[in-house]
Every structure is written in structure tokens, then in C-alpha cells.
Design a protein around this motif. Structure first.
Motif, short mmCIF file in Angstrom:
data_model
loop_
_atom_site.label_atom_id
_atom_site.label_comp_id
_atom_site.label_asym_id
_atom_site.label_seq_id
_atom_site.Cartn_x
_atom_site.Cartn_y
_atom_site.Cartn_z
N VAL A 1 0.74 -1.10 0.01
CA VAL A 1 0.14 0.05 -0.10
C VAL A 1 0.88 0.99 0.01
CG1 VAL A 1 -1.82 1.22 1.41
CG2 VAL A 1 -1.70 -1.20 1.24
N GLY A 2 0.58 2.26 -0.84
CA GLY A 2 1.43 3.43 -0.86
C GLY A 2 0.97 4.25 0.03
N GLN A 3 1.81 5.48 0.11
CA GLN A 3 1.65 6.51 1.05
C GLN A 3 0.29 7.18 0.83
OE1 GLN A 3 4.56 9.51 0.88
NE2 GLN A 3 3.81 10.67 2.39
N GLY A 4 -0.39 7.80 1.93
CA GLY A 4 -1.62 8.32 1.80
C GLY A 4 -2.73 7.81 2.80
N TYR A 5 -3.61 8.49 2.92
CA TYR A 5 -4.93 8.14 3.81
C TYR A 5 -5.73 7.42 2.74
CZ TYR A 5 -9.03 8.14 6.78
OH TYR A 5 -9.94 7.71 7.31
N TYR A 6 -6.64 6.19 3.24
CA TYR A 6 -7.23 5.35 2.46
C TYR A 6 -8.56 5.39 3.58
CZ TYR A 6 -3.30 4.32 -0.25
OH TYR A 6 -2.10 4.21 -1.23
N PRO A 7 -9.64 6.29 3.03
CA PRO A 7 -11.02 6.36 4.02
C PRO A 7 -11.71 5.15 3.95
CG PRO A 7 -11.02 7.62 2.32
CD PRO A 7 -9.60 7.14 1.98
N GLU A 8 -11.18 3.84 3.23
CA GLU A 8 -12.16 2.84 3.18
C GLU A 8 -11.91 1.78 4.50
OE1 GLU A 8 -10.55 4.20 -0.64
OE2 GLU A 8 -9.52 3.46 1.18
N ALA A 9 -13.18 1.07 4.53
CA ALA A 9 -13.27 0.07 5.60
C ALA A 9 -12.82 -1.28 4.95
CB ALA A 9 -14.50 -0.07 6.22
N VAL A 10 -11.41 -1.72 4.96
CA VAL A 10 -10.89 -2.74 4.22
C VAL A 10 -11.27 -4.12 4.75
CG1 VAL A 10 -8.78 -4.09 3.46
CG2 VAL A 10 -9.15 -1.75 3.42
N THR A 11 -12.04 -4.97 4.07
CA THR A 11 -12.45 -6.32 4.54
C THR A 11 -11.87 -7.38 3.49
OG1 THR A 11 -14.48 -5.37 5.30
CG2 THR A 11 -14.48 -7.74 5.02
N SER A 12 -11.32 -8.51 4.10
CA SER A 12 -11.10 -9.54 3.22
C SER A 12 -12.07 -10.30 2.40
CB SER A 12 -10.25 -10.44 4.03
OG SER A 12 -11.02 -11.20 5.04
N ILE A 13 -11.76 -10.44 1.22
CA ILE A 13 -12.77 -11.30 0.37
C ILE A 13 -12.22 -12.94 0.12
CG2 ILE A 13 -13.88 -9.36 -0.60
CD1 ILE A 13 -12.12 -10.07 -3.30
N ARG A 14 -10.94 -12.94 0.61
CA ARG A 14 -10.34 -14.70 0.66
C ARG A 14 -9.10 -14.53 1.24
NH1 ARG A 14 -5.98 -15.33 -2.73
NH2 ARG A 14 -5.50 -13.49 -4.22
N GLY A 15 -8.81 -15.70 1.72
CA GLY A 15 -7.71 -16.05 2.46
C GLY A 15 -6.34 -16.38 1.76
N GLY A 16 -5.24 -16.53 2.70
CA GLY A 16 -4.18 -17.04 1.89
C GLY A 16 -3.94 -18.44 2.32
N ALA A 17 -2.75 -18.93 2.23
CA ALA A 17 -2.24 -20.28 2.48
C ALA A 17 -0.96 -20.20 3.54
CB ALA A 17 -2.14 -21.09 1.34
N GLU A 18 -0.80 -21.31 4.01
CA GLU A 18 0.38 -21.30 5.18
C GLU A 18 1.79 -20.76 4.42
OE1 GLU A 18 2.69 -24.42 8.44
OE2 GLU A 18 0.94 -25.09 7.10
N ALA A 19 1.97 -21.20 3.07
CA ALA A 19 3.13 -20.98 2.48
C ALA A 19 2.86 -19.95 1.47
CB ALA A 19 3.60 -22.18 1.77
N ASP A 20 1.76 -19.17 1.54
CA ASP A 20 1.44 -18.04 0.60
C ASP A 20 0.47 -17.17 1.35
OD1 ASP A 20 1.45 -16.55 -1.68
OD2 ASP A 20 -0.19 -17.81 -2.59
N ARG A 21 0.97 -16.26 2.20
CA ARG A 21 0.22 -15.49 3.16
C ARG A 21 -0.38 -14.12 2.06
NH1 ARG A 21 -0.58 -14.64 8.01
NH2 ARG A 21 0.08 -16.12 9.26
#
Length: 195
Positions: A1-21
Motif C-alpha cells: 500500500v502506498g503513501q496516503g490516507y485510505y478512508p475505506e473500511a478494508v475487508t478480506s474477500i479470500r484467505g491465503g495459505a500457510e506458505a502463501d500469506r
């Protein structure tokens, strides 16, 4: 994520994996309004979480299913808005102990501040590690609410709770009240913290 203010509420839509976070890295320059993880193997690192103004929410929320999350090296600043939690780990759907709460998460080296009439961190789930965090300058708030089992709260610093007139909350270092919410609390380890 780059510099700045992001006024969003970020919510995950999928997960990672043990070897691939999946890693949300603010690189020390990004400010995000609010973050919710609902899936496993996600990381939030090097970010400032600030700007939420709606009561009864949490700046960082680990929802059911967010096991193996890593929350590290963030500044979580509630900004003295009443009734917003710093970090919240959602309780299980099956009470008193269920498997869908966030389990085996690591919350390390964060700074949590500006909580008023709410809680610095709500701990739930099992085998979570909360360590080396700095909770400070909370107004009439609880540092920790603790449920779940075999969680470790170790080497954290808890400093400066101040009174807030008419807040309606009494101050606790660690609080649990399983019968009223139905969640259990057992086998947790609390050691080497500075209060």
C-alpha cells in the motif's frame, strides 16, 4: 500500500495459505480507516489504522474464520472516539467454546491508543499470542477483555488509563464475564506484562 490516507473500511474477500500469506503492508506510510479479516493466513503490517468515527465498531477486527492472522508493527489509533475497540477478535458461534473463532493468531509489536469507554483488545479463540504491544492513553476503558482458551498475553506494556466523566464504563486491566455473553475463558497465560 502506498503513501496516503485510505478512508475505506478494508475487508478480506479470500484467505491465503500457510506458505502463501496475503499481506497488507502499509510500509510505514499508509493510513487506513478500518480493517476486518474474515479469512485465514492474512497479515496486516506497518500500517496506521485511524479515522473511524462510528461507535460500536473496531479499528482492527479478526472475525470468525480469520485464523493464523498476523497483526504486526501497526499504530492503531481510535482518536478518542467513544465506544470503538482497538482490536477485536470475534467470539465463536458455538458457545462457550467453538472452533470458528480466530485461532493461532499473532498480535505483536503494535501500538494501540485513543480508546475511550471501550476496550483496547478483545481476545477470543484459542492458542493466540498477544505480545510486545504498547497499549496507552485509554480513556475510562478496559485494556483487555479475555475469552477463549490457552491464549498467551505476554511482554506487553499497558500504560495510562484516564477518567472520562459520564462514560458509563469502569476501568479494568483484564476483564472476563463469560456467563453474560456465553463465551468461556480457560487456560490462558498472562505473564511478564508491565502495567
Amino acid at each position: 500500500v502506498g503513501q496516503g490516507y485510505y478512508p475505506e473500511a478494508v475487508t478480506s474477500i479470500r484467505g491465503g495459505a500457510e506458505a502463501d500469506r496475503i499481506v497488507l503492508d502499509g510500509q510505514g506510510v499508509a493510513t487506513i480507516k478500518r480493517v476486518t479479516f474474515k479469512h485465514p493466513y492474512l497479515s496486516l503490517i506497518n500500517s496506521t489504522i485511524y479515522g473511524e468515527t462510528t461507535a460500536n465498531l473496531s479499528m482492527v477486527r479478526l472475525d470468525r474464520g480469520a485464523s493464523y492472522a498476523v497483526i504486526s508493527n501497526n499504530v492503531i489509533d481510535v482518536g478518542s472516539v467513544w465506544n470503538i475497540n482497538g482490536i477485536d477478535m470475534t467470539g465463536p458461534s458455538t458457545r462457550p467454546f467453538g472452533e470458528d473463532a480466530p485461532n493461532r493468531c499473532t498480535i505483536i509489536s503494535n501500538r494501540v491508543t485513543g480508546v475511550v469507554s471501550s476496550t483496547g483488545i478483545n481476545v477470543n479463540g484459542n492458542y493466540n499470542l498477544i505480545t510486545r504491544n504498547f497499549f496507552h492513553d485509554l480513556g475510562q476503558a478496559d485494556f483487555v477483555r479475555l475469552w477463549g482458551g490457552t491464549n498467551t498475553i505476554s511482554q506487553n506494556t499497558f500504560s495510562n488509563i484516564f477518567l472520562v466523566p459520564n462514560s458509563g464504563n469502569h476501568v479494568d486491566f483484564i476483564q472476563t464475564f463469560g456467563l453474560s455473553v456465553g463465551w468461556g475463558s480457560w487456560g490462558n497465560i498472562i505473564e511478564q506484562n508491565t502495567v
